[in-house]
Write an enzyme that holds these catalytic residues in place. Structure first.
Site, PDB file in Angstrom:
ATOM      1  N   ASP A   1      29.779  47.004  50.730  1.00 56.03           N
ATOM      2  CA  ASP A   1      28.763  45.949  50.094  1.00 56.03           C
ATOM      3  C   ASP A   1      28.477  45.011  51.532  1.00 56.03           C
ATOM      4  OD1 ASP A   1      27.336  44.059  49.033  1.00 56.03           O
ATOM      5  OD2 ASP A   1      28.952  43.590  47.480  1.00 56.03           O
TER       6      ASP A   1
ATOM      7  N   ASP B   1      26.480  40.432  41.045  1.00 65.05           N
ATOM      8  CA  ASP B   1      27.215  39.572  41.781  1.00 65.05           C
ATOM      9  C   ASP B   1      27.378  38.236  41.032  1.00 65.05           C
ATOM     10  OD1 ASP B   1      27.859  40.905  44.588  1.00 65.05           O
ATOM     11  OD2 ASP B   1      25.420  40.934  44.538  1.00 65.05           O
TER      12      ASP B   1
END
Ligand code: DX5
Ligand code: ZN
Length: 212
Positions: free
Chosen positions: A173, A32
């Site tokens: 996600d 991320d």
């Protein structure tokens, strides 16, 4: 179902956490990247990621939660373990330009959509994608609760892929645990990203197996 593990909510130090994910059966390390503009938090820079993953064997599934994602494409393309490079639909005025930019590198291209973004907005882009990342939490931090309202998007994306012979994988996600992974799998997802549920535990393998 494939599993990508996100390490942001790790309870051990970074090096130990990455080594444990690398030695697990996870299909990818989900990486991320936050810029403090598209989302309030910031994470690492591309240079820091480059260093961090130098001795890692797993492939990376990079999720850019950043404005102007075009700025990072060249650097990510130089790293040899990145497989997917994903930008947010909401992060660029002309997402197709960034998609095309990624398509000119050896990387696969992903497009993420926030929980409030409808699939209808990205229909013209679907033919170009290798991954659609359906956000099941508001992007920005780990450990949030799964938003069930996004499940219909997985079904829609699966139908559109079948009708048009598209080839993207559908990944989900945010807030994934054994229970929400089942919902997502039943809706037709190919991959889930899981953070807290895996890396806040000692036994990563047990957690990964329970969401497959
Ligand atoms: C959220 C990130 C996610 C997050 C997943 O902004 O994109 O990848 O780290 O973590 P959990 O599984 O804890 O929601
Ligand atoms: Zn992510």
């Amino acid at each position: 179902m494939k599993v990508a593990v996100s390490f942001l909510s790790m309870k051990e130090d970074l090096e130990t956490t990455l080594k444990k994910i690398d030695e697990s059966s996870a299909d990818y390390i989900h990486c991320d990247m936050m810029d403090g503009i598209f989302v309030p938090n910031t994470t690492y820079t591309v240079a820091e990621y480059k260093k961090m993953f130098k001795n890692i064997n797993k492939k990376l599934d990079v999720h850019m939660m950043c404005c102007s994602p075009n700025k990072y494409v060249k650097e990510f393309a130089k790293m040899n373990n990145v497989e997917y490079l994903t930008l947010h639909y909401e992060a660029h005025r002309r997402p197709i330009d960034v998609i095309n930019m990624i398509k000119h590198t050896p990387l696969k291209v992903g497009l993420a959509i926030n929980p409030e973004t409808k699939v209808s907005h990205i229909v013209p882009l679907l033919r170009s994608l290798d991954q659609v990342l359906v956000m099941s939490v508001k992007p920005g931090k780990g450990g949030q609760e799964f938003i069930k309202d996004i499940l219909y998007k997985i079904e829609t994306l699966k139908e559109l892929r079948e009708e048009n012979n598209y080839h993207y994988i559908i990944s989900v996600d945010g807030g994934i645990n054994d229970k929400t992974a089942k919902l997502v799998k039943d809706a037709g997802a190919d991959m889930v990203v899981s953070g807290s549920y895996v890396v806040k535990n000692d036994d990563y393998e047990k957690q990964i197996e329970s969401i497959r």
